[in-house]
Each structure stands twice: as structure tokens, then as C-alpha cells.
Design a protein around this motif. Structure first.
Motif, short mmCIF file in Angstrom:
data_model
loop_
_atom_site.label_atom_id
_atom_site.label_comp_id
_atom_site.label_asym_id
_atom_site.label_seq_id
_atom_site.Cartn_x
_atom_site.Cartn_y
_atom_site.Cartn_z
N ARG A 25 0.84 -1.21 0.00
CA ARG A 25 0.00 0.00 0.00
C ARG A 25 0.87 1.26 0.00
N LYS A 26 2.00 1.20 0.67
CA LYS A 26 2.96 2.31 0.63
C LYS A 26 3.46 2.50 -0.81
N LEU A 27 3.75 1.41 -1.49
CA LEU A 27 4.18 1.47 -2.89
C LEU A 27 3.12 2.12 -3.77
N ILE A 28 1.88 1.76 -3.55
CA ILE A 28 0.78 2.34 -4.33
C ILE A 28 0.73 3.85 -4.11
N GLN A 29 0.92 4.26 -2.86
CA GLN A 29 0.93 5.69 -2.53
C GLN A 29 2.08 6.41 -3.23
N ILE A 30 3.25 5.81 -3.22
CA ILE A 30 4.44 6.41 -3.83
C ILE A 30 4.28 6.55 -5.34
N THR A 31 3.66 5.56 -5.98
CA THR A 31 3.56 5.52 -7.45
C THR A 31 2.28 6.17 -7.97
N ILE A 71 4.84 -0.86 -11.57
CA ILE A 71 5.17 -1.40 -10.25
C ILE A 71 4.02 -1.10 -9.28
N GLY A 72 3.44 0.08 -9.40
CA GLY A 72 2.29 0.42 -8.56
C GLY A 72 1.09 -0.47 -8.84
N LEU A 73 0.85 -0.79 -10.12
CA LEU A 73 -0.24 -1.69 -10.49
C LEU A 73 0.02 -3.10 -9.97
N ASP A 74 1.27 -3.53 -10.09
CA ASP A 74 1.63 -4.85 -9.58
C ASP A 74 1.46 -4.90 -8.07
#
Length: 321
Positions: free
Chosen positions: A78-84, A96-99
Motif C-alpha cells: 500500500r505504501k508502494l501504491i501511494q508512492i507511485t 510497479i504500482g499496479l503490480d
């Protein structure tokens, strides 16, 4: 300066080792290096993460999933989704965010958090492959199709064959043999009760692919575990190999796989009467104490089912005396 260059070279070397460990399913080692290379993930702002750090965080989140827990892994994804989520990003970082979103879907599904899983399914439903799609984007798309199939097995009463064939055909179209094998293995899991012979056939097909590369070593071990488990339950075959597989999973740090295999072993031992209920309960308690982070909702249900088996066996013995 020379010292700055040395630090950059050291960081690049560490990053390459991290990727190498991850690509050969050595997730515990990959996790340790990734964590050392990242800023504070929990309290740090998104502006701290360069494109390289986004890739490292992806490796870290995946490695945590296999060696610690789905809960912690979901927070990282979820942090990755926020970053991307920034629009000014490259296709690779976008994908990467979609993955990461597809991995959240995967984790929420396996933790039986179906409301969250449905939200992820809806967000991923419009995902398409385009000329700019990277491997991460392909992974997201194929993970979505695979997990859509699995979620339907929980939500609806039919055999979800159409969704399986869709996941399989898209994997073939994109020439992703790995996702063909994933689809077959997960389809096999859906057919244990209704078509166990088909399950075994699909598992053997998937296993033959997973055997070709160290990258799929965890999946190979899990596939072999399922085959031995099914053969034991269906035909009374020996399950001694499960102990070897369990030990190897522990040595590799595959905590979730180790936990599930331990539960399979206890299920067979109780079914065959080779373990006393009180001894099974001791081993269950030890498993919980050793790996508390791995005990999510799904694993808890399996533990309660085994405790019910213990109570049933003990109750029957009391009735007989």
C-alpha cells in the motif's frame, strides 16, 4: 569525491546482490539487504523514494510476504501504491504500482478480507496490455486474472472454469509460461474436493515447470507438498516426504509455506491416528508461538479446524470408555 564514489559502488553492488537473491527465491537474504538500502518505510514520506528505491521496496514487500506475514507485506504494498500514484512517473514505476495493487488483492484474498479484495478487483478490472506495458504491468494483469479466478471460487458456487481458461489463454498469449503454471496450480487447489485426479494432473504439470529454475523454488516446494498431501489423503500413500519439505521450507525462511505444511502434516497424522490429540495441540501452540505474524485469519481457521478434530477424537475416546 572518492569516498562518495565508493559508497555509490557499494550501494549498487548491494542492490545487485539483493536482486540476485530475490530472483533465486532467497527471500530472507533479499529482505535483509533491501531493508538496509531503504529509508524508514513506515514514517518516511513518499518524496524520499527514487525510482531505484521503488524497485527495492517492491522486492522488500514481496520478500516480507514469503518470510514474515501477509499483513506486514500488505502495508508495504500500500505504501508502494501511494508512492507511485504521482502522474509524473515512468511506465515502469506506474506498472510497479499496479503490480503492488495486484499483490494487495492477493494478500487480502488469502487473509479472507473479501471486502478489500473486491475493491482491488474493481480497480484492476480495466487493466489492459499496451505497447508501453512493462513486465511489472504484465504481472499485474495476469495476477488480476488469476486472483479473479480464485476470488470467484470463494464468492460463487460454480467451478469458475471460464475464469481459469481466460487466465490460462492470456498467459499463453503473452508467452508467460510462469503464469500458465501459476494458473494450473491454483486451479488444482480449487478442484481438490470435486476432481482430485484432475488436481493431481495439474499440479504435476505445474511442478515440471517450477523445477526448471531456482526462481520458482518456493512454488516447486509448495507444489510437491500439495501432491504428497493429496496422494496421502486419497490413496493412503506415505507422507514422509512432507517432513523433508517442511524442513527445507524452514531452512529457506519460507515461513508461510512452512506454516501451511505443518498444518497439512498434523491433518494427516490426526486422520491416520499416528499422533495423540494432546501432542497435536502442543505442536499447534508451538507453531503459533514461533510464527505469530504468519497466523492470519485463514491460518487461524485451519488451526481451529484441527483443534476441533482433536476435540472430536478425544470425545469419541471418552464415549468408548
Amino acid at each position: 569525491t572518492d569516498s562518495d564514489m565508493s559508497l555509490l559502488n557499494l550501494r549498487e553492488s548491494a542492490y545487485q546482490h539483493c536482486k540476485e537473491y530475490y530472483d533465486t527465491a532467497q527471500y530472507y537474504a533479499a529482505k535483509l539487504i533491501a531493508k538496509a538500502l531503504l529509508p524508514d518505510v513506515d514514517s518516511g514520506g513518499v518524496e524520499q523514494f527514487t525510482d531505484e528505491m521503488v524497485e527495492i521496496l517492491y522486492i522488500y514487500a514481496q520478500s516480507v510476504k514469503f518470510t514474515e506475514s501477509h499483513v506486514r507485506s500488505t502495508k508495504l504494498f500500500r505504501k508502494l501504491i501511494q508512492i507511485t500514484s504521482n502522474n509524473d512517473i515512468t511506465p515502469k514505476i506506474r506498472d510497479i504500482g499496479l503490480d503492488a495493487l495486484a499483490e494487495v488483492l492477493n494478500n487480502e484474498m488469502w487473509m479472507l478480507n473479501f471486502d478489500e479484495a473486491k475493491k482491488c478487483l474493481q480497480k484492476l478490472s480495466k487493466l489492459k496490455i499496451s505497447a508501453s506495458t512493462t513486465t511489472y504491468g504484465e504481472n499485474a494483469y495476469l495476477n488480476y486474472l488469476n486472483r479473479k479466478m480464485m476470488c470467484e471460487s470463494f464468492f460463487v458456487s460454480d467451478d469458475c472454469k471460464e475464469s481459469y481458461l481466460s487466465a490460462l489463454s492470456e498467459s499463453k498469449r503473452l508467452k508467460r509460461n510462469d503464469y500458465e503454471a501459476y494458473a494450473k496450480m491454483d486451479r488444482a487447489r480449487m478442484l481438490y474436493l470435486t476432481s482430485p485426479e484432475i488436481s493431481l494432473s495439474l499440479l504435476r504439470e505445474a511442478k515440471s515447470f517450477f523445477a526448471v529454475s531456482k526462481k520458482f523454488y518456493r512454488r516447486f516446494l509448495e507444489c510437491e507438498t500439495e501432491i504428497v498431501f493429496l496422494n496421502s489423503l486419497l490413496w493412503g500413500n506415505t507422507f514422509d516426504e512432507l517432513y523433508k519439505l517442511q524442513k527445507e521450507m524452514l531452512l529457506q525462511g519460507y515461513i508461510n509455506s512452512y506454516t501451511k505444511t505443518t498444518l497439512k502434516i498434523l491433518t494427516i497424522e490426526l486422520s491416520m491416528g499416528t499422533i495423540l490429540p494432546e501432542d497435536a495441540k502442543v505442536r499447534l501452540n508451538r507453531l503459533i508461538l514461533q510464527n505469530p505474524d504468519a497466523i492470519n485469519k485463514r491460518i487461524s481457521i485451519a488451526i481451529y479446524q484441527l483443534l476441533s478434530m482433536c476435540a472430536y477424537i478425544e470425545g469419541n475416546k471418552l464415549d468408548l470408555t
